[in-house]
Design a protein around this motif. Structure first.
Motif, PDB file in Angstrom:
ATOM      1  N   UNK A   1      11.100 -18.973  15.858  1.00 44.76           N
ATOM      2  CA  UNK A   1      11.748 -19.946  17.103  1.00 44.76           C
ATOM      3  C   UNK A   1      13.171 -19.576  17.481  1.00 44.76           C
ATOM      4  N   UNK A   2      13.177 -18.105  17.124  1.00 49.03           N
ATOM      5  CA  UNK A   2      13.993 -16.960  18.186  1.00 49.03           C
ATOM      6  C   UNK A   2      13.694 -16.336  19.198  1.00 49.03           C
ATOM      7  N   UNK A   3      13.202 -16.768  19.688  1.00 50.45           N
ATOM      8  CA  UNK A   3      11.843 -15.877  20.878  1.00 50.45           C
ATOM      9  C   UNK A   3      12.822 -14.782  22.039  1.00 50.45           C
ATOM     10  N   UNK A   4      14.285 -15.281  22.369  1.00 50.88           N
ATOM     11  CA  UNK A   4      15.391 -15.430  23.084  1.00 50.88           C
ATOM     12  C   UNK A   4      16.050 -13.732  22.709  1.00 50.88           C
ATOM     13  N   UNK A   5      16.245 -14.406  21.434  1.00 49.17           N
ATOM     14  CA  UNK A   5      16.939 -13.228  20.348  1.00 49.17           C
ATOM     15  C   UNK A   5      16.220 -11.510  20.249  1.00 49.17           C
ATOM     16  N   UNK A   6      14.802 -12.171  19.934  1.00 53.29           N
ATOM     17  CA  UNK A   6      13.975 -10.944  19.912  1.00 53.29           C
ATOM     18  C   UNK A   6      13.443 -10.432  21.590  1.00 53.29           C
ATOM     19  N   UNK A   7      13.517 -10.894  22.389  1.00 52.13           N
ATOM     20  CA  UNK A   7      13.463 -10.109  23.376  1.00 52.13           C
ATOM     21  C   UNK A   7      14.846  -9.331  24.007  1.00 52.13           C
ATOM     22  N   UNK A   8      16.286 -10.090  23.444  1.00 50.98           N
ATOM     23  CA  UNK A   8      17.121  -8.978  23.562  1.00 50.98           C
ATOM     24  C   UNK A   8      16.911  -7.079  22.754  1.00 50.98           C
ATOM     25  N   UNK A   9      16.243  -8.007  21.381  1.00 52.81           N
ATOM     26  CA  UNK A   9      16.102  -6.825  20.866  1.00 52.81           C
ATOM     27  C   UNK A   9      15.626  -5.499  21.099  1.00 52.81           C
ATOM     28  N   UNK A  10      13.927  -6.315  21.400  1.00 51.53           N
ATOM     29  CA  UNK A  10      13.047  -5.246  22.534  1.00 51.53           C
ATOM     30  C   UNK A  10      13.619  -4.547  23.619  1.00 51.53           C
ATOM     31  N   UNK A  11      14.895  -5.144  24.037  1.00 49.25           N
ATOM     32  CA  UNK A  11      14.874  -4.011  25.227  1.00 49.25           C
ATOM     33  C   UNK A  11      16.563  -3.217  24.699  1.00 49.25           C
TER      34      UNK A  11
ATOM     35  N   UNK B   1      27.019  -4.507  23.905  1.00 45.84           N
ATOM     36  CA  UNK B   1      25.398  -4.026  24.761  1.00 45.84           C
ATOM     37  C   UNK B   1      24.282  -5.242  24.425  1.00 45.84           C
ATOM     38  N   UNK B   2      23.999  -5.605  23.363  1.00 42.60           N
ATOM     39  CA  UNK B   2      23.621  -7.082  23.400  1.00 42.60           C
ATOM     40  C   UNK B   2      23.517  -7.741  24.333  1.00 42.60           C
ATOM     41  N   UNK B   3      25.858  -7.988  24.378  1.00 46.39           N
ATOM     42  CA  UNK B   3      25.648  -9.249  24.767  1.00 46.39           C
ATOM     43  C   UNK B   3      25.170  -8.450  27.020  1.00 46.39           C
ATOM     44  N   UNK B   4      25.176  -7.805  27.215  1.00 41.63           N
ATOM     45  CA  UNK B   4      24.993  -7.801  28.708  1.00 41.63           C
ATOM     46  C   UNK B   4      23.499  -7.387  28.510  1.00 41.63           C
ATOM     47  N   UNK B   5      23.106  -6.995  27.624  1.00 41.11           N
ATOM     48  CA  UNK B   5      21.120  -7.534  27.521  1.00 41.11           C
ATOM     49  C   UNK B   5      21.282  -8.669  28.348  1.00 41.11           C
ATOM     50  N   UNK B   6      21.437  -9.423  27.457  1.00 34.63           N
ATOM     51  CA  UNK B   6      21.333 -11.197  27.371  1.00 34.63           C
ATOM     52  C   UNK B   6      21.669 -11.570  28.832  1.00 34.63           C
ATOM     53  N   UNK B   7      22.624 -10.710  29.764  1.00 31.35           N
ATOM     54  CA  UNK B   7      23.454 -11.900  31.025  1.00 31.35           C
ATOM     55  C   UNK B   7      22.395 -11.336  32.261  1.00 31.35           C
ATOM     56  N   UNK B   8      21.481  -9.884  31.888  1.00 36.96           N
ATOM     57  CA  UNK B   8      20.490  -9.233  32.577  1.00 36.96           C
ATOM     58  C   UNK B   8      19.263  -9.088  32.599  1.00 36.96           C
ATOM     59  N   UNK B   9      19.454 -10.513  31.800  1.00 33.36           N
ATOM     60  CA  UNK B   9      17.808 -10.651  31.336  1.00 33.36           C
ATOM     61  C   UNK B   9      16.987 -11.503  31.180  1.00 33.36           C
TER      62      UNK B   9
END
Length: 194
Positions: free
Chosen positions: A111-121, A135-143
């Motif tokens: 149940x951490x799908x959002x984290x997985x989405x960020x890691x995949x990017x 980088x994780x913060x930037x990816x989270x912001x832009x995705x």
């Protein structure tokens, strides 16, 4: 007379909005603080919150510079709330993040799908930047995707059903309520430390 001064007013207008889901639709309690750009001075006049590029007096600069600290305060309050309703907790990061003891890590990860989405990017980026936390913060912001609107009670029931489906396929004999009960300490009073 052409001079700018700063006053520490110790007041502000803010609205706290607590959300219960991540952008991926998983359970994820978090709170957004919406702060109005206004404060009341000692003379009763309302003015904008200070901004100061020297970073000595600016309100928004202070918030940005101390984001980790404020996040730790929030995590501490969440930890106290979890303990007050009987959960045992354990730290998982130096900034105050914690997890509930006894809650299965594989269930938490599922149940951490959002984290997985960020890691995949991030994995698609240059390896030289993959270990940079920013980088994780930037990816989270832009995705960010839009959130579905659902009332809290319906969301809770949906999440509980989703978890039970996972438990049925991975644990067979456990149910969600049993896991929650096994994570709680019965009859222990929690005394917060100062």
């Amino acid at each position: 007379d052409g001079f700018t001064t700063f006053e520490t007013t110790q007041n502000m207008i803010a609205s706290l909005c607590t959300h219960f889901s991540s952008r991926a639709g998983d359970p994820d309690v978090h709170t957004h603080a919406l702060i109005a750009n206004a404060t009341e001075r000692s003379d009763g006049k309302w003015r904008a919150l200070a901004t100061d590029m020297s970073r000595k007096n600016g309100f928004f600069e202070m918030i940005r510079d101390n984001a980790t600290y404020f996040g730790s305060l929030y995590q501490n309050e969440m930890a106290i709330a979890a303990k007050n309703i009987g959960f045992r907790i354990e730290p998982v990061h130096k900034n105050g993040m914690f997890k509930i003891s006894g809650f299965p890590d594989d269930l938490r990860a599922h149940f951490s799908k959002r984290r997985k989405q960020i890691e995949e990017i991030v994995i698609t980026l240059n390896p030289a930047v993959q270990n940079d936390k920013k980088i994780y913060d930037k990816v989270a912001q832009h995705s960010k995707a839009g959130k579905d609107t659902i009332d809290q009670k319906s969301f809770y029931e949906k999440s509980k059903q989703d978890m039970q489906l996972y438990l049925d396929s991975h644990y067979n004999s456990k149910n969600f309520d049993e896991i929650i009960q096994s994570c709680q300490e019965k009859g222990k009073a929690f005394e917060p430390t100062k």
